[in-house]
Each structure stands twice: as C-alpha cells, then as structure tokens.
Design a protein around this motif. Structure first.
Motif, PDB file in Angstrom:
ATOM      1  N   GLU A 274      -2.335 -11.157  -2.100  1.00  0.00           N
ATOM      2  CA  GLU A 274      -0.869 -11.048  -2.068  1.00  0.00           C
ATOM      3  C   GLU A 274      -0.389  -9.671  -2.506  1.00  0.00           C
ATOM      4  OE1 GLU A 274      -2.576 -12.701  -4.161  1.00  0.00           O
ATOM      5  OE2 GLU A 274      -1.865 -12.396  -6.207  1.00  0.00           O
ATOM      6  N   ILE A 276      -1.822  -6.523  -2.230  1.00  0.00           N
ATOM      7  CA  ILE A 276      -1.948  -5.462  -1.225  1.00  0.00           C
ATOM      8  C   ILE A 276      -1.044  -5.740  -0.033  1.00  0.00           C
ATOM      9  CG2 ILE A 276      -3.957  -6.497  -0.044  1.00  0.00           C
ATOM     10  CD1 ILE A 276      -3.681  -2.790  -0.585  1.00  0.00           C
ATOM     11  N   VAL A 277      -0.913  -7.006   0.338  1.00  0.00           N
ATOM     12  CA  VAL A 277      -0.083  -7.342   1.501  1.00  0.00           C
ATOM     13  C   VAL A 277       1.394  -7.061   1.207  1.00  0.00           C
ATOM     14  CG1 VAL A 277       0.781  -9.271   2.882  1.00  0.00           C
ATOM     15  CG2 VAL A 277      -1.672  -8.963   2.572  1.00  0.00           C
ATOM     16  N   PHE A 280       1.929  -3.391   1.183  1.00  0.00           N
ATOM     17  CA  PHE A 280       1.874  -2.861   2.539  1.00  0.00           C
ATOM     18  C   PHE A 280       3.180  -3.117   3.281  1.00  0.00           C
ATOM     19  CE2 PHE A 280       1.096  -3.402   7.058  1.00  0.00           C
ATOM     20  CZ  PHE A 280       0.523  -2.185   7.362  1.00  0.00           C
ATOM     21  N   VAL A 281       3.768  -4.282   3.061  1.00  0.00           N
ATOM     22  CA  VAL A 281       5.022  -4.606   3.748  1.00  0.00           C
ATOM     23  C   VAL A 281       6.134  -3.665   3.284  1.00  0.00           C
ATOM     24  CG1 VAL A 281       6.814  -6.369   4.004  1.00  0.00           C
ATOM     25  CG2 VAL A 281       4.412  -6.986   4.254  1.00  0.00           C
ATOM     26  N   SER A 284       5.418  -0.202   4.785  1.00  0.00           N
ATOM     27  CA  SER A 284       5.686  -0.134   6.226  1.00  0.00           C
ATOM     28  C   SER A 284       7.176  -0.192   6.520  1.00  0.00           C
ATOM     29  CB  SER A 284       4.994  -1.281   6.962  1.00  0.00           C
ATOM     30  OG  SER A 284       3.643  -1.298   6.661  1.00  0.00           O
ATOM     31  N   LEU A 285       7.899  -1.054   5.802  1.00  0.00           N
ATOM     32  CA  LEU A 285       9.343  -1.136   6.014  1.00  0.00           C
ATOM     33  C   LEU A 285       9.987   0.224   5.757  1.00  0.00           C
ATOM     34  CD1 LEU A 285      10.459  -4.550   4.442  1.00  0.00           C
ATOM     35  CD2 LEU A 285      10.650  -3.838   6.830  1.00  0.00           C
ATOM     36  N   CYS A 287       8.520   3.239   5.880  1.00  0.00           N
ATOM     37  CA  CYS A 287       8.119   4.172   6.936  1.00  0.00           C
ATOM     38  C   CYS A 287       8.930   3.912   8.199  1.00  0.00           C
ATOM     39  CB  CYS A 287       6.625   4.014   7.264  1.00  0.00           C
ATOM     40  SG  CYS A 287       5.542   4.674   6.014  1.00  0.00           S
ATOM     41  N   ALA A 320      -5.088  -2.233  -6.246  1.00  0.00           N
ATOM     42  CA  ALA A 320      -5.324  -2.684  -4.870  1.00  0.00           C
ATOM     43  C   ALA A 320      -5.275  -1.520  -3.882  1.00  0.00           C
ATOM     44  CB  ALA A 320      -4.303  -3.752  -4.487  1.00  0.00           C
TER      45      ALA A 320
ATOM     46  N   VAL B  29       4.029   1.025  13.422  1.00  0.00           N
ATOM     47  CA  VAL B  29       4.418   0.427  12.142  1.00  0.00           C
ATOM     48  C   VAL B  29       5.080  -0.927  12.381  1.00  0.00           C
ATOM     49  CG1 VAL B  29       5.792   0.749  10.079  1.00  0.00           C
ATOM     50  CG2 VAL B  29       4.652   2.697  11.113  1.00  0.00           C
ATOM     51  N   LEU B  33       3.767  -4.483  10.925  1.00  0.00           N
ATOM     52  CA  LEU B  33       4.653  -5.280  10.075  1.00  0.00           C
ATOM     53  C   LEU B  33       4.757  -6.709  10.583  1.00  0.00           C
ATOM     54  CD1 LEU B  33       7.758  -3.135   9.099  1.00  0.00           C
ATOM     55  CD2 LEU B  33       6.424  -4.615   7.613  1.00  0.00           C
ATOM     56  N   VAL B  36       1.436  -8.582   9.939  1.00  0.00           N
ATOM     57  CA  VAL B  36       1.134  -8.894   8.539  1.00  0.00           C
ATOM     58  C   VAL B  36       2.124  -9.917   7.981  1.00  0.00           C
ATOM     59  CG1 VAL B  36       1.049  -7.905   6.228  1.00  0.00           C
ATOM     60  CG2 VAL B  36      -0.044  -6.721   8.124  1.00  0.00           C
ATOM     61  N   VAL B  37       3.400  -9.770   8.322  1.00  0.00           N
ATOM     62  CA  VAL B  37       4.399 -10.704   7.778  1.00  0.00           C
ATOM     63  C   VAL B  37       4.176 -12.109   8.349  1.00  0.00           C
ATOM     64  CG1 VAL B  37       6.858 -11.274   7.758  1.00  0.00           C
ATOM     65  CG2 VAL B  37       6.116  -8.946   7.256  1.00  0.00           C
ATOM     66  N   ARG B  40       1.184 -13.722   6.782  1.00  0.00           N
ATOM     67  CA  ARG B  40       1.427 -14.113   5.398  1.00  0.00           C
ATOM     68  C   ARG B  40       2.262 -15.395   5.340  1.00  0.00           C
ATOM     69  NH1 ARG B  40      -0.273 -14.037   0.255  1.00  0.00           N
ATOM     70  NH2 ARG B  40      -1.695 -12.592   1.259  1.00  0.00           N
ATOM     71  N   GLU B  44       0.818 -18.708   3.589  1.00  0.00           N
ATOM     72  CA  GLU B  44       1.473 -19.327   2.436  1.00  0.00           C
ATOM     73  C   GLU B  44       1.778 -20.799   2.697  1.00  0.00           C
ATOM     74  OE1 GLU B  44       2.149 -18.172  -0.590  1.00  0.00           O
ATOM     75  OE2 GLU B  44       1.126 -16.290  -0.149  1.00  0.00           O
ATOM     76  N   PRO B 323      -9.130  -5.815  -1.123  1.00  0.00           N
ATOM     77  CA  PRO B 323      -7.857  -5.365  -0.545  1.00  0.00           C
ATOM     78  C   PRO B 323      -8.007  -4.911   0.903  1.00  0.00           C
ATOM     79  CG  PRO B 323      -8.153  -4.425  -2.723  1.00  0.00           C
ATOM     80  CD  PRO B 323      -9.443  -5.089  -2.369  1.00  0.00           C
ATOM     81  N   ALA B 326      -8.251  -8.037   2.900  1.00  0.00           N
ATOM     82  CA  ALA B 326      -6.990  -8.781   2.957  1.00  0.00           C
ATOM     83  C   ALA B 326      -6.052  -8.170   3.983  1.00  0.00           C
ATOM     84  CB  ALA B 326      -6.322  -8.804   1.576  1.00  0.00           C
ATOM     85  N   LEU B 327      -6.078  -6.854   4.093  1.00  0.00           N
ATOM     86  CA  LEU B 327      -5.163  -6.184   5.012  1.00  0.00           C
ATOM     87  C   LEU B 327      -5.715  -6.169   6.439  1.00  0.00           C
ATOM     88  CD1 LEU B 327      -2.491  -4.966   4.470  1.00  0.00           C
ATOM     89  CD2 LEU B 327      -3.564  -2.765   4.094  1.00  0.00           C
TER      90      LEU B 327
END
Lengths: 450, 450
Positions: A274, A276-277, A280-281, A284-285, A287, A320, B29, B33, B36-37, B40, B44, B323, B326-327
């Motif tokens: 959780e 690192i993810v 990363f979010v 990225s948002l 960027c 991480a 990007v 995003l 990954v989102v 996740r 979850e 990490p 995970a990514l």
C-alpha cells in the motif's frame, strides 16, 4: 519521456521471432548488468574516498560511453558501438552483427524510459526529504542565503556566457539554471561527519539548500518549457514562472492540509504494497497535472514529494521508494555519463581551447556565486560566513538532473554539456574537501566557544 | 521482452517535438495511473472478502481492457481504444485523435517491458521465499504429493484437450503446464488463518507447493522454448528438459554453497542501495545465463531467487524487492486481464458453446487432478487427505504468470486463453472457500484428538 519509434528494418524481419526475442533479452539484460555493475564499482571506490557516490555513477558512465569503451552508446550520438561487444552478443545470440546493432539501438529508448522512472522517483524522494520545518526554523537568514545562492550563480553564469562567450540565450539560461541547486545530501553528510550539523552555520545551509532545490526546479521547469517555443518573449515567461510558482506554493500548502487525508487513506488500505502504490499515485497525479498545464513532469514529481513530506508515513515511504531510486536513478546517472564527449575538452587540440575556457569560467562562477551567498544575511551573533558559503557549493545529483534534462531536450552543444559536467564534478569534489579543511581548522575554536 | 519498433507515421512527424513529448507523457502517466488505481480498488475489495488480491488485479484488467471499458487495449489485439478516453487525452495534449492513438500504440511495448520487470522481480521473490528446508523436512510425502499434483493435472489437461477437443499439441501442452503450479501464498494464508499451518497436512501441502513451483517452471521453460521451434521431436525436448533440470539443480546447489560468498560480498558494500543492487545483479546474471543456453529468462529469475533463499540477508532482500513487485507485477497482472476477451465465452452465443465446454473441462480437470494428489502418499499416521488435496488446488499468481508468458509467445487461441483464465480464477476462488468449509467442520475434531 521521449520514445521515438524506429522503423523495423528488413534485417530484423529476417530473424525468427524467437531468435529476435533471445537477442533482445541478451542485449537488454547484458546492458543493464554492465551499467549497474560499473556504477557500483565506482560508487564503492568513491565512498571509500569519502566522496559522493553520485560522482562514481557519472564516472562509470563516462568510462562505458562515448569518452571511453563505447559499450553504452546513445543512438542519437551516431557513435559506433564497441566491435568486441557486438561480436560477443552476436555469437551468444547467434545473430549477425548488424542485427545486434539494430536491436541495440531499437531498445535504447526503453532504457531511457526506465532511467526516467528513476529520475522521477529521485525527484519525488528529494521533495519528500525536504524538511520545510527546518527552513521555517532558520527563517529569514536561510531565505536570503538561498535567494542569493540562486541569483548570483544564475546571473554570473547566464550573462557571463552570453557577454563573454557569445552563447545563445536559451543554452546560456539553461547553463545558468544548472548552477543554482545545492546538494543537501553532500553538505549534510560533511557537516554531520564533523558534528557541525546542529551549528548555526549548518542550520542555515540546510535550510537554504531546501529552498534552492525548490527555486532551481522552478527555474528549470520554466527554461525547459520555454525552450520548446524557441522564443523569449515576456508573456510566456511570466505565464510559466507564475504557473510554476503557483504549482509549488499549492504543493507546500497541500503538505500542511492534505497530509492527514493521505495518512487516513493509507491507514484504510489493507492489500500489501500500500505504501509504494499510494506514493506512486500521488507522484503520477502531480506529474500528470504539471504536464497538463504546460510545466515539466519533473516539477510535478518534486511537488508530489513535497506534498507527502509532512505525512506520518514519510519514513515508510522513503524505505519503499529508495530501492526503486537505487536501481533506476543509477541508470539515469550512468546514461548521462555515457553521452558526454570529454574529447571536446582535450587540451592538446587547439580547437578545444575555447570550450576549456568556458568550462573553467563556469566552474569558477559556480564556486564564487555560492560562496558569496554566505555574506547575504544579517546576523547579530558571530557566524562563520565561509562555512555557509562553502556549504552551498556542491551541486551533486540536482545539478546532474538538470544536465540530464537539458541533454534530453537537445538544448546544449557538446562543449557546453561537457563544461556543465566539469562544473558539477568540480563543485561536488571540491566542496567536501574544502569544508573538511575549514571545519577541521576551526572545530577546536567552535567547541571552545560553545 | 519483445519490443517491436513501429514506423514513425507522418502524423506524428507533423507534431512539434515538445507537443509530442507532452502527449507521450500524458498517455504514459495517465495509463499507469488508471492501471494502478483500478488494481488497487479491486485488490482492496477482494482483501475484505478474504480472497486473494491477485484476482483483483486480474479483474481490474478485465474491466479496463477488451472485455470492458477499452481504456487499456494491447495494440496486437487490433481493438479500438475507448473514444471518450481518446478525446480526453487529445484535448489535454492539444493533439488530433489519430495521433493520440498512434502514441498510445507506440508506447505500449515499453509498458509491457515495465510489466516484464515486475514479472521477473516476482519470480525472483517466489524463488527467494521457497523454503527448501521445509521441503526437506516433510521429505518423501511432500515429494510424491508434488509429483502427482504436477503429473495428474498436466496429463489430464494436455491429453484431455488433444483427445476430446482436438487441440494442437503445443497449445494443449501449454494449457496442461499452466495447470501444474500451486499457489503457496493462498494456501498458506488459509491454513495459517485457521491455525493449521503446523499440522501434518499443512506441512505436506507447503512442501509440495514449493516443489510444484520448481517443476512447473521447468515445464514452462521447456514448453515456451519448444514452441519457438514449432516441432515436437524427442531430441530437442530431452535436451531442453535436461538443461532446465540441470539449471535448477545447480541453483539449489548454489543456494547451499554460494550464499556465504554472497553474504560476504554484501557486507563489503558500503554505498547505499547495496541490497537491491546486489540482488539485481544475481537476478540479471541468472536471466542472462538462462537465455544464453536457450532457456527462458523466467526460469533464470526464479533460479536467482532460489540461490539467495539461503542468504543471511533474505529478509532485507525481500523488503527491497517487494516495492518493485508491488508496483510493476501489478501492471503485469492487469495487462493479462486487459488482453482477455471474455466475450468468446458468452453462453448466449451458440458459437461459444464449444469454448465453454473446454473451460469447464479445464476447471474440473484442474481441481480433480490436484485433489487426487492428496492420496499420492503413504502415511502410518491418520492424515486428512481431502485437506492435502484441496490445499494443492489454488493456482494463483503462478498460474497467471504461465498464462501471461503463453500469451506473449502467441501460443494460445482466444478461447483457450479465456478458458485458462477461468481455470485460474475458479481454482483460486474455490480453494479458500472449500478449505475453510472443510477445516471449520473438522477443526473441533483435530483439537479433540491432539
């Protein structure tokens, strides 16, 4: 994140799909291995000399690249790959040599992409480790030192290059911008080693270095975006500066207000990975947002780190992100080194005298501009202004990041590129040595007076 | 690691360099995003249902891909990207829609490359976490269970597909191979949750699952390499099986003898990031060696993990690699999902009946083959053979890795691909549910007898 696709030549179409895949894997993995192993060897050497490892990674690149073995050669330099390496890969993959060369060039953009991931992760980490509170604590003095430490080298570099050497405005501004940053890591480690980190001078330098990173990245984002338009009218400059400043101010504001929301969200996540993810979010948002409003993604990555610098989970995020940085940012720094053609500074060739003079000028301006910033504050208490000034000198990884982005944007001539490398190497090597000398000389004095 | 370069169309040449870079960054990007989102959110959800998160990542891919929103569409499927997404990106980047589509397709291979990094990191981690000592401790019983648990589903799947459904040998063998693995993670978490991990049954299942991973990866490496030659003569098969077995045996041998040398080396390293860098070097060396002798790089990654599984630094290596996994492995699993066309299994279309029957057959064979392995050992003590068999059923991430490699090698028809997905999802969902039912029913009995 430029990824120019290349035409698939007939040469590769003649290979079977499996043969092509084997050759690609060997080129990919072999190249990564060479980069990582060489960077590690040099980093280990420099660590033992008490010098920054980042320089080792750069030197590894210089050894492997254009100025050395020609094992790692960016295709856009048009340079020839080492024939020994070609033969080795060709015989392992059972593929003719020209095909190996093609595969090498075709897969290079993806290597640059991986290096870019490392760059953004490093900028994110730099933002994350910015102790904004330290900056606030030292307050006014750090701010004036930082502003002077940005403006003086920038003005000296830019106007010096234009007035003395007739460099065009965009590359001159870019070179000036690359002289603005201060490497927190290197200064902090030298001050820490000599137990001066909690001294007045140490506090001012660290606070000013945090602010210098912010100012430097704002200037960089503006310069790179400007260079795309290739014109220097006041309107776009003001708009970009305004957008970049606003972006950073919003990020600092969010670091105060949004961090609790981020922490709450992170606490809700139960699936593994959780930290690192979530990081990363955010990265990225930021960027994506920076790019969408016409700024550099690099500024977004740094701002993403700033936003999370106030989180309860900062330590976990650092843990991480660090492996990703250790692996991929290393590739970024090595690649910078591979593209540097040091032969343009070879003093035995009279044609290079001019470039050498530029390099020496940049180095002197970079040192003088930062040392002078040590006098840019008022202080009622006795403060060693030499220590403050010298502490601001090392450019380290931030200077290299600027150079890398300038190279990617094709802003710099080979001799200006080499001059900036010498400036970064010179300031980063000299600062710890000079600081240790000065600190060692005055250490007994400081202890006696405290 | 296939990276087919595409011709740069005139369309993109008409864009300015900066405009192109902005559009590329936004596509890159934005796509990361979304991946990954979505992964996740599903992970979850599934964690809260006490189901494996890996299925959530696969489902996120199914939702985003060919069978769902068409936001993430592998170019080789020739499917159309969602027009809403195209318009959003086009208006953000100020680029015409066909150019967005071109950029999207051109940058997709690099996305697959990043996913591949995740795959190799995950295989390395799987090897690293293989507790070879646990396997030795349970010894003979785990070995016969593992061998039966590999041979029965493999034989049932392969010969069933060939005899009953007329599938060609290579895809049939590949489908059979994808049924051989057992997911240690899922079984261990269910046994652990119900405090049965230290029971006889738990020990046998975990030991057998370790061995199943090894046997499964050997079979996979052989099948993928064979498929390149597209012939099935005895010579190459024997040579490949021999090479793969030898490779794994050498890796296991090195885990006993070379681990101290690795630990010594790691202790000598002083520059930061030493754990991830040293692990990466071992991983890459093994991938390079495997590829150079004609095996799959995936086998090399797993073997690299096996070699280090006996290191003193295993915990630190896991922390550094997790990490990255995970990514990037998340991207790998989502991409598998995006390429799956579930419409080929839509039961309302009569043309799909055949594919549906194949899918149901594969699922039943996968469950029956593993449950039967619960009877494949001699035991003087009373042992619940249903528990052992059910514990072997979930395929989880290893099954998905096999599917992903098969898809990359273009070995499978869409309906066979969808059937394998259903088999992996089915076994992974059903096994924890059935295990909990059986364990809950017998838990009181076990406690009373102990």
């Amino acid at each position: 994140m430029v990824l120019p696709p290349l035409p698939l030549p007939d040469l590769l179409l003649q290979l079977g799909a499996h043969q092509l895949e084997v050759a690609e894997t060997l080129v990919w993995v072999g190249r990564l291995l060479v980069i990582v192993v060489a960077a590690r060897l040099f980093a280990e050497l420099l660590v033992r000399l008490q010098l920054p490892t980042i320089l080792g990674e750069l030197l590894a690149g210089v050894l492997l690249g254009l100025s050395g073995l020609h094992w790692i050669v960016p295709p856009d330099t048009q340079a020839q790959l080492s024939s020994g390496l070609l033969q080795l890969l060709g015989s392992l993959a059972h593929v003719p040599l020209p095909a190996v060369q093609e595969i090498y060039n075709d897969t290079f953009p993806s290597l640059q992409l991986v290096a870019g991931l490392g760059l953004y992760a490093l900028l994110f980490l730099t933002g994350l480790e910015s102790e904004l509170d330290e900056l606030v604590a030292v307050g006014g003095q750090a701010i004036t030192v930082a502003v002077a430490g940005v403006l003086l080298p920038f003005a000296l570099g830019t106007f010096g290059l234009m007035a003395l050497f007739g460099v065009e405005p965009i590359p001159a501004i870019f070179a000036g911008a690359s002289m603005t940053a201060t490497s927190i890591g290197i200064t902090a480690s030298v001050f820490g080693e000599l137990k001066m980190l909690r001294s007045r001078e140490g506090q001012i330098v660290i606070g000013a270095a945090v602010l210098d990173d912010i100012l430097g990245i704002v200037i960089l984002a503006v310069v790179v975006s400007l260079s795309a338009g290739e014109s220097l009218s006041a309107g776009p400059i003001l708009r970009l500066v305004g957008a970049a400043v606003l972006f950073v101010v919003v990020a600092i504001g969010l670091s105060r207000t949004a961090a609790p929301a981020f922490d709450w969200l992170l606490d809700q996540l139960k699936a593994p990975g959780e930290v690192i993810v979530a990081s990363f979010v955010v990265l990225s948002l930021c960027c994506f947002a920076a790019t969408a409003i016409g700024l550099e993604a690099a500024l977004g990555a740094f701002a993403g780190g700033l936003i999370l610098s106030n989180s309860r989970h900062t330590k976990a995020i650092q843990e991480a992100v660090k492996p990703v940085v250790a692996l991929f940012a290393t590739i970024f720094f090595v690649l910078i080194g591979t593209g540097i053609d040091l032969s343009v500074l070879d003093p035995t060739d009279p044609a290079n005298r001019y470039g050498l003079v530029v390099a020496v000028f940049l180095l002197l301006a970079a040192i003088a501009g930062k040392i002078a910033s040590g006098w840019a504050f008022l202080s009622a208490q006795p403060t060693d202004r030499w220590l403050v000034g010298l502490g601001m000198v090392p450019r380290g990884e931030v200077g290299l990041i600027f150079l890398g982005l300038g190279t990617q944007a094709h802003l710099l001539s080979p001799s200006l590129e080499a001059a900036i490398v010498l400036m970064v190497i010179g300031t980063t090597f000299l600062a710890p040595v000079l600081l240790r000398l000065v600190l060692a000389g005055r250490g007994t004095l400081a202890e006696a007076s405290s």
